[in-house]
Design a protein around this motif. Structure first.
Motif, short mmCIF file in Angstrom:
data_model
loop_
_atom_site.label_atom_id
_atom_site.label_comp_id
_atom_site.label_asym_id
_atom_site.label_seq_id
_atom_site.Cartn_x
_atom_site.Cartn_y
_atom_site.Cartn_z
N HIS A 18 0.80 -1.27 0.15
CA HIS A 18 -0.08 0.12 -0.02
C HIS A 18 0.92 1.24 -0.04
O HIS A 18 0.22 2.38 -0.10
CB HIS A 18 -0.76 0.14 1.42
N LYS A 19 2.09 1.11 0.25
CA LYS A 19 2.79 2.25 -0.06
C LYS A 19 3.75 2.20 -1.04
O LYS A 19 3.93 3.19 -1.73
CB LYS A 19 3.85 2.39 1.30
N VAL A 20 4.38 1.10 -1.71
CA VAL A 20 5.42 1.08 -2.53
C VAL A 20 4.56 1.26 -3.83
O VAL A 20 5.10 1.79 -4.55
CB VAL A 20 6.10 -0.36 -2.45
N ALA A 21 3.46 0.53 -4.04
CA ALA A 21 2.81 0.53 -5.32
C ALA A 21 2.11 1.72 -5.72
O ALA A 21 2.59 2.30 -6.70
CB ALA A 21 1.44 -0.57 -5.33
N PRO A 22 1.81 2.68 -4.89
CA PRO A 22 1.22 4.06 -5.17
C PRO A 22 2.53 4.80 -5.41
O PRO A 22 2.43 5.62 -6.21
CB PRO A 22 0.35 4.55 -4.16
N ALA A 23 3.50 4.68 -4.85
CA ALA A 23 4.71 5.59 -5.04
C ALA A 23 5.27 5.31 -6.37
O ALA A 23 5.63 6.19 -7.15
CB ALA A 23 5.76 5.32 -3.97
N ILE A 24 5.34 3.87 -6.74
CA ILE A 24 5.83 3.70 -8.27
C ILE A 24 4.82 4.21 -8.96
O ILE A 24 5.39 4.95 -10.05
CB ILE A 24 5.80 2.09 -8.33
N ALA A 25 3.68 4.19 -8.83
CA ALA A 25 2.37 4.85 -9.80
C ALA A 25 2.61 6.23 -9.76
O ALA A 25 2.58 6.81 -11.14
CB ALA A 25 1.02 4.58 -9.38
N ALA A 26 3.09 6.85 -8.82
CA ALA A 26 3.13 8.41 -8.80
C ALA A 26 4.34 8.95 -9.13
O ALA A 26 4.48 10.11 -9.56
CB ALA A 26 2.90 8.79 -7.34
N GLY A 27 5.28 8.00 -9.74
CA GLY A 27 6.78 8.39 -9.80
C GLY A 27 7.73 8.93 -8.82
O GLY A 27 8.43 9.69 -9.05
#
Ligand code: NAP
Length: 482
Positions: free
Chosen positions: A168-177
């Motif tokens: 829930h932290k790493v996946a959105p961070a990758i998505a957000a750049g």
């Protein structure tokens, strides 16, 4: 099996695309809470390791070499790879967190969904057009916003969902750049490192995912203090979370913290379903979930029937080794927590509560699933987060009184209400000051795409890939003058 041979061989911590087998302070053993067996040896990082990881992340952001289409691909491929290896991940979770295997499998499958939703959102999220021409100063101007990454994300995660809360932290961070530096909980770094290994293997460029392992007071603190960190996403206890927010005034700090989740079961309602769900929601992972059902308020008319349904189910829960397919409830994360359960039960009983079942430790740090009735509001089982296999029941006569009791908490994550009356359901939704009010559901339910988070001491944000991506990006305004 050789007791000195770890159950999981891990390559170390990940800094700037390189696996570092030992930190500034050597390595530490991760032992299974249930039987003390050796799970893994992990590096113990220090401030210099943290500094290198954050600098690598900041450099990755400057290089800007992870285009959005590649990020979508990595997120989608991670979801697929996690699905394929879900059993392997479930075993790591079960061993390091003492989460019964069947519950650990649910967590692994949920992490697949978290990556899949982040991938879908990564394909979609965008800024918006601004109607600048609607006022005289905007004449001849076209305006729009871009969603730009907020900067380096420091992610600090707890022990109780060692894979999905990292997701829930790493996946959105990758998505957000946003490049990430992750510090998993000291007790449960293995699932996080396995996930980083998977991401690294899928071609994430160096510096975008970094994992530093070590203690909260050293590694966590150095991460929070680092000047190149723009955003802190923290899940854990209220004490640690609010403490670090106070130390990071210039950073965006997003907190997902604890609760003492209430459930109201009114009359008329489907109390039978409420009781059968409670037997899971109050005791899964030995109650070590931030939304574990804890305080139950029962209307007088259905209270006896509810307890008659609940108690045999609680007594039938299978206690044992988390690696056993049949185990429902295993040990608490530390023996101190097991001892704390007993103290809190004794305090409640001394204050007048009736022990309906449980109330004592079993083998290997397991605490028997416990139901207490009539614990006064000031006792810790009512006003603090139990984070263990204890639920309290309190009878009430009037729905408004139940709402008042349920709302009387320093926490506000999720509340559940069982009622057949639509008017009461809406009143509960509008009255209870929580991040989520779940009607005809226990407060422990969470879908990974929902906005999830709390108010009051429970936190200050909403997780769920779409919501986290909004938080991890900022609106950059662009105007064009014709
Ligand atoms: P915790 O003790 O607060 O630890 C959480 C994380 O913070 C760990 O990685 C810990 O590292 C680190 N940490 C500790 N001290 C720190 C410091 N001074 N600076 C920076 N980081 C520090 O919580 P926990 O016992 O692992 O987890 C249980 C808590 O998490 C419960 O309160 C639960 O309700 C909450 N939780 C909330 C949610 C939610 O979404 N709202 C979800 C799950 C859990 P070490 O492990 O090295 O100490």
């Amino acid at each position: 099996m050789d007791p000195d041979e770890p159950r999981f061989g891990i390559p170390g911590m990940l800094i700037n695309g390189e696996w570092i087998p030992a930190g500034e302070h050597g390595r530490a053993e991760v032992r299974a809470p249930y039987d003390g067996s050796l799970v893994a040896r992990v590096p113990v990082a220090g401030p210099r390791d943290v500094d290198r990881a954050v600098r690598a992340a900041a450099e990755a952001l400057r290089r800007d070499d992870f285009p959005r289409a590649d990020r979508v691909r990595v997120l989608e491929q991670t979801a697929a790879a996690l699905h394929e290896r879900r059993d392997h991940f479930a075993r790591a979770i079960a061993l390091e967190a003492a989460k019964p295997l069947k519950t650990a499998r649910v967590e692994a499958s949920r992490a697949v969904e978290t990556f899949a939703f982040a991938a879908a959102e990564a394909r979609r999220f965008a800024g918006e057009m601004i109607a600048l021409e609607a006022t005289p100063p905007g004449a001849g101007k076209t305006g729009f916003t871009l969603r730009v990454p907020v900067g380096v994300v420091a992610a600090i995660s707890p022990f109780n969902f060692p894979l999905n809360l990292v997701a829930h932290k790493v996946a959105p961070a990758i998505a957000a750049g946003c490049p990430v530096v992750l510090k998993p909980a000291s007790q449960t770094p293995v699932s996080a490192i396995l996930l980083a290994e998977l991401l690294n293997g899928l071609g994430v460029p160096s510096g975008w995912i970094n994992v530093v392992t070590g203690g909260g007071g050293t590694v966590g603190d150095a991460l929070v203090a680092h000047e190149d960190v723009a955003y802190i996403t923290f899940t854990g206890s209220a004490e640690v979370g609010w403490g670090l927010a106070a130390r990071a005034a210039r950073k965006k700090v997003r907190l997902e913290l604890g609760s003492a989740s209430p459930l109201i079961v009114d009359s008329p309602s489907d109390w039978r379903t409420a009781a059968s769900k409670t037997a899971v929601a109050g005791f899964a992972h030995a109650g070590q979930s931030c939304i574990s059902t804890q305080r139950i308020y029962l209307h007088h008319d259905i209270a006896d029937d509810f307890l008659e349904e609940l108690l045999p189910r609680v007594e039938d829960l299978r206690l044992g080794d988390p690696m056993d397919e049949h185990t429902d409830v295993s040990c608490l994360i530390t023996r101190d927590d097991t001892a704390r359960m007993r103290e809190w039960v004794d305090e409640a009983v001394a204050a007048g509560a009736k022990l309906l079942t449980g109330g004592e430790a079993a083998r290997n740090g397991i605490f028997r699933p416990t139901v207490l009735e009539g614990a006064p509001p000031h006792t810790r089982v009512q006003c603090e987060e139990v984070f263990g296999p204890i639920v309290t029941v309190t009878r009430y006569a009037d729905f408004d009184e139940a709402l008042r009791l349920a709302d009387d908490s320093r926490y506000g994550l999720q509340a559940g209400v069982f009622t057949a009356d639509l008017g009461k359901a809406l009143k509960a939704a509008k009255t209870l000051h929580f991040g989520g009010v779940l009607i005809n559901e226990v407060p422990t339910a969470r879908a990974d795409q929902q906005p999830y988070g709390g108010v009051r001491d429970s936190g200050n944000t909403r997780e769920g890939p779409a919501y986290a991506i909004q938080e991890m990006t900022e609106a950059l305004l662009v105007t064009l003058q014709a």
